[in-house]
Scaffold this motif. Structure first.
Motif, PDB file in Angstrom:
ATOM      1  N   ASP A   1      -0.979  -9.151  -5.879  1.00 36.73           N
ATOM      2  CA  ASP A   1      -1.378  -8.217  -4.824  1.00 36.73           C
ATOM      3  C   ASP A   1      -0.337  -8.183  -3.712  1.00 36.73           C
ATOM      4  N   THR A   2       0.195  -9.350  -3.376  1.00 40.14           N
ATOM      5  CA  THR A   2       1.246  -9.411  -2.350  1.00 40.14           C
ATOM      6  C   THR A   2       2.495  -8.700  -2.836  1.00 40.14           C
TER       7      THR A   2
ATOM      8  N   ARG B   1       1.844  -4.940  -2.639  1.00 45.38           N
ATOM      9  CA  ARG B   1       1.889  -4.400  -1.271  1.00 45.38           C
ATOM     10  C   ARG B   1       3.325  -4.192  -0.823  1.00 45.38           C
ATOM     11  N   ARG B   2       4.210  -5.078  -1.239  1.00 44.03           N
ATOM     12  CA  ARG B   2       5.599  -4.993  -0.794  1.00 44.03           C
ATOM     13  C   ARG B   2       6.431  -4.031  -1.627  1.00 44.03           C
TER      14      ARG B   2
ATOM     15  N   ARG C   1       2.750  -1.391  -7.411  1.00 42.64           N
ATOM     16  CA  ARG C   1       2.083  -2.035  -8.545  1.00 42.64           C
ATOM     17  C   ARG C   1       2.994  -2.127  -9.763  1.00 42.64           C
TER      18      ARG C   1
END
Length: 472
Positions: free
Chosen positions: A102-103, A106-107, A110
């Motif tokens: 998920d981190t 976010r960066r 996906r």
């Protein structure tokens, strides 16, 4: 002080005989032995200079020379090849990653996160392929990894991990108590997570074999040459000499803070290990690990174990303090209290080993970036490259780093040079004393969370505080 299992050792102390050698079955010299300088003189220049002859540096040299055998590659090592975490770790070649998908998403999105996860799974197999191709007998065995749940709080976290893994196709499944116990007959098991993307190796044999292969390919490993600073176009040694190179790669992991200007790049955190005497086959029939699965549990303070190539239990964990000023020192490799806790923890997990002797104990530093995010990169303008901050998951990650650095140095745009950890820059750790306070507070909180869960049987309320402090 008992000698490290993963190094060759011939000394005895008390009742503990250090019988292991660059593997547990032969002998040459303890990991902590003094290092003599390489008989070869320092060359004035090379095409590529790699600072650090651990897994990252060795894999980088291996893949560079496989792609271009004409390259002049020099590795500078302060002690001996594999002296750091590469020769002392728990031997997990895993697709684990300290930063969650998920981190990453976010960066970087996906798709990038999914590509990273897929390449980590592939990397486990690549280590096996590469070691077999080079004829390195390191006990590579892909049996997967178990995460035991021994309390309701741990089971809650384990089920959440399985559900999250299903969202990302990570292949982590839940084993009920019977299925888990069939693989590892630990005490009080309620179930376990299982992931197939993990292999066991003997890390000392792997690093020694890889060093021999890199030398065969033509690289020069200069042992006993301590680098003080890295600059574009050169590496400065502690004795004032320099070596020039178009490309200079930093591959120093937990020892990075000793380099000028890198005191706050990563925090060196110590992980310690113990190992038993070889166990008889009848006892292994009771314990399990028939497929050489690696194992841990879902407590907050990290533990990890494996069945070694000579049928010992090797078991480690965090718990040693971070040392003020990011200091690294041989005296920090040994902590009697932590060693005693590890032995007690393993006996609690596996009551079957009551009366079994512990013959080895050792430790060393690993590197943690401020955001717990490993990174690899290379600046074509300056020729400076780096990799590290693996947070203890570096046996596989260093192979991926080596392949990536080889592509970057050679100017090749490939699928792995697009992965989201390439070029990532973590912010620097806080100055002291904030760094010392924060890291050791996190360790204390992890212990406190485990004590709370042991007392209440429920997920620790301070677990959220721990997550906020560690930032992941």
């Amino acid at each position: 002080m008992t000698q490290p299992l993963w190094s060759e050792a011939t000394e005895q102390e008390g009742s503990y005989a250090a019988s292991s050698a660059h593997g547990p079955s032969s002998a040459s010299g303890p990991l902590t032995s003094s290092t003599t300088s390489s008989p070869d003189p320092l060359p004035p220049r090379a095409d590529v200079v790699i600072v650090g002859a651990g897994f990252t540096g060795l894999w980088t040299a291996h893949y560079l020379l496989a792609a271009d055998p004409s390259l002049d590659v020099v590795l500078l090592e302060a002690r001996h090849a594999g002296f750091g975490a590469s020769g002392r770790n728990g031997g997990w070649v895993s697709a684990l990653w300290p930063v969650g998908p998920d981190t990453l998403a976010r960066r970087s999105g996906r798709a990038a996160a999914e590509a990273m996860l897929a390449e980590l799974r592939h990397t486990v197999d690549e280590v096996g392929r590469a070691t077999e191709s080079a004829g390195i007998d390191c006990g590579f065995r892909k049996g997967g990894t178990l995460g035991l749940a021994r309390s309701q709080a741990q089971a809650t976290r384990a089920h959440a991990e399985v559900a999250h893994a299903q969202e990302w196709g990570i292949d982590t499944s839940w084993l009920d108590a019977g299925e888990a116990t069939e693989r590892l007959a630990a005490d009080g098991v309620l179930g376990a997570t299982y992931n197939p993307h993990c292999a066991r190796v003997h890390p000392r044999r792997l690093v020694d074999g890889l060093a021999a292969e890199v030398r065969r390919q033509g690289a020069r490993i200069m042992e006993g040459f301590r680098v003080e600073a890295i600059e574009p176009g050169s590496a400065l040694l502690a004795d004032g000499r320099t070596i020039a190179a178009r490309h200079v790669i930093r591959a120093t992991e937990g020892f990075t803070p000793v380099l000028a200007g890198h005191r706050r790049t990563v925090a060196p955190v110590y992980s310690l290990m113990v190992a038993t005497e070889p166990l008889p086959s009848g006892l292994w029939d009771q314990i399990g690990l028939a497929q050489r699965e690696t194992f841990a549990d879902h407590r907050h303070v990290i533990i990890y174990g494996q069945r070694t190539v000579d049928d010992r239990l090797a078991f480690g964990g965090r718990g040693a303090p971070y040392h003020f000023g990011s200091r690294v020192s041989p005296e920090f490799d040994h902590d009697a209290t932590v060693f005693a806790d590890l032995r007690a923890t393993l006996r609690d997990l596996l009551p079957q080993i009551e009366g079994v002797a512990f013959t080895h104990a050792w430790g060393g530093p690993l590197g943690i970036a401020r955001d717990w995010h490993p990174s690899v990169g290379h600046d074509p303008a300056t020729g400076l490259g780096w990799a590290g901050g693996y947070v203890g998951d570096g046996v596989a990650a260093s192979n991926l780093a080596g392949r990536t650095l080889a592509d970057l140095v050679l100017g090749r745009h490939t699928a792995i040079t697009d992965l989201p950890w390439v070029g990532h820059r973590s912010r620097r750790w806080e100055p002291e004393p904030a760094r010392w306070v924060g890291i050791n507070a996190g360790l204390r909180l992890a212990h406190a969370a485990d004590r709370e869960e042991s007392r209440t049987g429920r997920p620790a309320r301070i677990g959220r505080l721990l997550e906020a402090l560690t930032g992941h």
